[in-house]
Design an enzyme around this catalytic site. Structure first.
Site, PDB file in Angstrom:
ATOM      1  N   ASP A   1      23.232 -12.175  -2.718  1.00 54.27           N
ATOM      2  CA  ASP A   1      22.305 -13.257  -2.411  1.00 54.27           C
ATOM      3  C   ASP A   1      22.884 -14.228  -1.376  1.00 54.27           C
ATOM      4  O   ASP A   1      24.040 -14.099  -0.954  1.00 54.27           O
ATOM      5  CB  ASP A   1      21.925 -14.003  -3.689  1.00 54.27           C
ATOM      6  CG  ASP A   1      20.486 -14.497  -3.653  1.00 54.27           C
ATOM      7  OD1 ASP A   1      19.942 -14.651  -2.540  1.00 54.27           O
ATOM      8  OD2 ASP A   1      19.903 -14.725  -4.730  1.00 54.27           O
ATOM      9  N   HIS A   2      22.076 -15.188  -0.983  1.00 52.11           N
ATOM     10  CA  HIS A   2      22.414 -16.097   0.113  1.00 52.11           C
ATOM     11  C   HIS A   2      23.757 -16.794  -0.112  1.00 52.11           C
ATOM     12  O   HIS A   2      24.087 -17.229  -1.210  1.00 52.11           O
ATOM     13  CB  HIS A   2      21.316 -17.142   0.291  1.00 52.11           C
ATOM     14  CG  HIS A   2      21.185 -18.103  -0.886  1.00 52.11           C
ATOM     15  ND1 HIS A   2      21.899 -19.266  -0.986  1.00 52.11           N
ATOM     16  CD2 HIS A   2      20.425 -18.016  -1.999  1.00 52.11           C
ATOM     17  CE1 HIS A   2      21.586 -19.886  -2.101  1.00 52.11           C
ATOM     18  NE2 HIS A   2      20.687 -19.139  -2.746  1.00 52.11           N
ATOM     19  N   ASP A   3      24.549 -16.841   0.960  1.00 53.33           N
ATOM     20  CA  ASP A   3      25.801 -17.585   1.018  1.00 53.33           C
ATOM     21  C   ASP A   3      26.902 -17.063   0.094  1.00 53.33           C
ATOM     22  O   ASP A   3      27.922 -17.728  -0.074  1.00 53.33           O
ATOM     23  CB  ASP A   3      25.566 -19.081   0.737  1.00 53.33           C
ATOM     24  CG  ASP A   3      24.548 -19.689   1.694  1.00 53.33           C
ATOM     25  OD1 ASP A   3      24.721 -19.504   2.915  1.00 53.33           O
ATOM     26  OD2 ASP A   3      23.578 -20.310   1.236  1.00 53.33           O
TER      27      ASP A   3
END
Length: 199
Positions: free
Chosen positions: A195-197
């Site tokens: 997922d993001h980051d």
């Protein structure tokens, strides 16, 4: 997380055409599609072309030799073939059992002969599940001047704003979101999500 690289972006948003107008869903209901509203695709201005990012180590000459032809190795070879970038794929493997089994791709010899096949193959991938051994073989391939591509299945999604290292494999159905960083020689397995980051 080691060497990092860009990658191709696969846009799977367009589905089969039907007689009914297409619409985009939102939390508040239905919105007219950008095409019907005569707007440019999201994230673009009219007349502009999005940047096309290439996998680290990818070259126009599409010949690749793979180290180890076990289960994961065959998945990676099939993925490379599905990408449409490689017209010739072969394996090096140390196992006598694998060498005698029928495979869609030839086994040329043991991994100790990797340097000898460099004139015939530009790229090398390592299809080994064991992380320590995988990184050892990647280092060996790099030391004899193979290009180490990042392999992304056409049915995977990788954000153009994510970083994916050389030798990493992103399998079918996997998702790597914006801002994520995946290091060198990793496996993002089938239907996995980064997922993001995340790093």
């Amino acid at each position: 997380p080691g060497e990092q690289a860009g990658h191709d972006v696969f846009d799977r948003r367009q589905g089969p055409r039907t007689g009914a107008p297409r619409a985009a869903h939102s939390r508040r209901g239905l919105l007219p599609s950008r095409r019907r509203a005569n707007l440019p695709p999201a994230g673009r201005t009219r007349g502009a072309r999005p940047p096309r990012l290439r996998a680290e180590g990818a070259r126009p000459a599409h010949r690749s030799v793979g180290a180890r032809a076990g289960g994961h190795g065959r998945v990676v070879a099939d993925l490379a073939e599905a990408s449409g970038r490689y017209h010739r794929i072969a394996f090096l493997d140390d196992s006598p059992e694998v060498s005698g089994s029928p495979l869609p791709w030839p086994i040329l010899g043991p991994t100790s002969e990797l340097s000898g096949f460099r004139p015939d193959f530009e790229n090398a991938f390592v299809g080994v599940g064991n992380s320590k051994r995988r990184l050892q073989l990647l280092a060996l391939a790099e030391s004899v001047k193979y290009a180490i591509p990042t392999l992304v299945h056409p049915a995977a999604f990788v954000s153009r704003r994510a970083l994916v290292g050389a030798g990493t494999v992103v399998c079918a159905g996997a998702v790597v979101q914006v801002g994520a960083q995946v290091g060198k020689g990793c496996i993002v397995n089938a239907c996995a999500s980064v997922d993001h980051d995340c790093i």
